[in-house]
Design a protein around this motif. Structure first.
Motif, PDB file in Angstrom:
ATOM      1  N   SER A   2       0.677  -1.259  -0.060  1.00 18.51           N
ATOM      2  CA  SER A   2      -0.440  -0.599  -0.642  1.00 18.51           C
ATOM      3  C   SER A   2       1.483   1.368   0.619  1.00 18.51           C
ATOM      4  O   SER A   2       2.349   0.807   0.185  1.00 18.51           O
ATOM      5  CB  SER A   2      -0.921  -0.162   1.576  1.00 18.51           C
ATOM      6  OG  SER A   2      -0.492   0.252   3.039  1.00 18.51           O
ATOM      7  N   TYR A   7       0.658   5.571   0.624  1.00 15.35           N
ATOM      8  CA  TYR A   7       0.684   7.081   1.347  1.00 15.35           C
ATOM      9  C   TYR A   7      -0.850   6.057   2.383  1.00 15.35           C
ATOM     10  O   TYR A   7      -1.915   6.798   2.451  1.00 15.35           O
ATOM     11  CB  TYR A   7      -0.204   7.637   0.221  1.00 15.35           C
ATOM     12  CG  TYR A   7       0.559   8.178  -0.632  1.00 15.35           C
ATOM     13  CD1 TYR A   7       1.425   9.194   0.021  1.00 15.35           C
ATOM     14  CD2 TYR A   7       0.915   7.622  -2.098  1.00 15.35           C
ATOM     15  CE1 TYR A   7       2.638   9.532  -1.206  1.00 15.35           C
ATOM     16  CE2 TYR A   7       1.606   7.634  -2.900  1.00 15.35           C
ATOM     17  CZ  TYR A   7       2.365   8.732  -2.571  1.00 15.35           C
ATOM     18  OH  TYR A   7       3.641   9.112  -3.617  1.00 15.35           O
ATOM     19  N   ASP A   8       0.032   5.509   2.989  1.00 15.96           N
ATOM     20  CA  ASP A   8      -0.104   4.571   4.257  1.00 15.96           C
ATOM     21  C   ASP A   8      -1.546   4.634   4.579  1.00 15.96           C
ATOM     22  O   ASP A   8      -3.060   5.000   5.509  1.00 15.96           O
ATOM     23  CB  ASP A   8      -0.617   6.051   5.604  1.00 15.96           C
ATOM     24  CG  ASP A   8      -0.682   5.668   7.239  1.00 15.96           C
ATOM     25  OD1 ASP A   8      -0.136   4.939   7.226  1.00 15.96           O
ATOM     26  OD2 ASP A   8      -1.032   6.578   7.869  1.00 15.96           O
ATOM     27  N   GLU A  13      -4.167   4.372   1.497  1.00 12.01           N
ATOM     28  CA  GLU A  13      -5.098   4.994   0.515  1.00 12.01           C
ATOM     29  C   GLU A  13      -4.738   4.291  -0.633  1.00 12.01           C
ATOM     30  O   GLU A  13      -5.936   4.378  -0.750  1.00 12.01           O
ATOM     31  CB  GLU A  13      -4.169   6.904   0.982  1.00 12.01           C
ATOM     32  CG  GLU A  13      -4.416   7.450   2.277  1.00 12.01           C
ATOM     33  CD  GLU A  13      -4.348   8.954   1.893  1.00 12.01           C
ATOM     34  OE1 GLU A  13      -4.029   9.650   0.938  1.00 12.01           O
ATOM     35  OE2 GLU A  13      -4.475   9.047   3.066  1.00 12.01           O
ATOM     36  N   ILE A  14      -4.137   3.839  -0.965  1.00  4.21           N
ATOM     37  CA  ILE A  14      -4.170   3.970  -2.579  1.00  4.21           C
ATOM     38  C   ILE A  14      -3.066   1.644  -2.375  1.00  4.21           C
ATOM     39  O   ILE A  14      -1.942   1.686  -1.858  1.00  4.21           O
ATOM     40  CB  ILE A  14      -2.844   4.678  -3.596  1.00  4.21           C
ATOM     41  CG1 ILE A  14      -3.879   5.841  -3.150  1.00  4.21           C
ATOM     42  CG2 ILE A  14      -3.020   3.864  -4.698  1.00  4.21           C
ATOM     43  CD1 ILE A  14      -2.932   6.910  -3.819  1.00  4.21           C
TER      44      ILE A  14
END
Length: 149
Positions: A101, A103-104, A106-107
């Motif tokens: 994953s 961005y923490d 997010e994506i």
């Protein structure tokens, strides 16, 4: 492809080293229980780059520091998901598997059977190294409506 020194430094600070090959037996069992088909490119990725928490610091124009957090920890990334089709295969014309994953969380980050790297919104790199260089240095990636496979 030439990889930036920053990319190598960030990966090393995250626990990667040249010749890294971790035991992925537990992750393979975890994935099998959820119905995932783990193809060779995904296994190779997990052995060399799996279980890394990659933090990329960037100094903004105003002088503050921003940290982008990325992960290749398969159990955290997949969690309770099963192998339902994520919809990417129709864009890339080959099987894909979730491998991390960005961005923490997010994506989502995926690898294809041929080793190309994608995120849930587009292409990231034709190889793992190109993808990491693009991610860590925040180079542009191609979003789906502009990608032609």
């Amino acid at each position: 492809m030439e990889i930036s020194n920053k990319t190598i430094e960030v990966l090393k600070n995250s626990g990667w080293y040249e010749g890294r090959k971790i035991d992925i037996t537990e992750n393979l069992e975890f994935l099998k229980e959820r119905g995932f088909e783990v193809f060779e490119s995904a296994k190779k990725f997990m052995e060399e780059f799996g279980e890394l928490k990659i933090n990329v610091e960037k100094i903004r124009k105003n002088g503050t520091t921003k940290v982008s957090k990325h992960s290749t920890c398969i159990k955290e990334t997949i969690g309770v998901l099963n192998s339902l089709n994520f919809g990417l295969e129709e864009y890339v014309n080959e099987k894909v598997m979730l491998i991390g994953s960005l961005y923490d969380f997010e994506i989502d980050l995926y690898i294809s059977e041929s080793g190309r790297i994608f995120k849930s919104i587009g292409w990231v790199g034709d190889s793992v190294w190109e993808a990491f260089d693009n991610i860590i240095n925040e180079k542009g990636t191609i979003i789906w409506d502009k990608f032609n496979g």
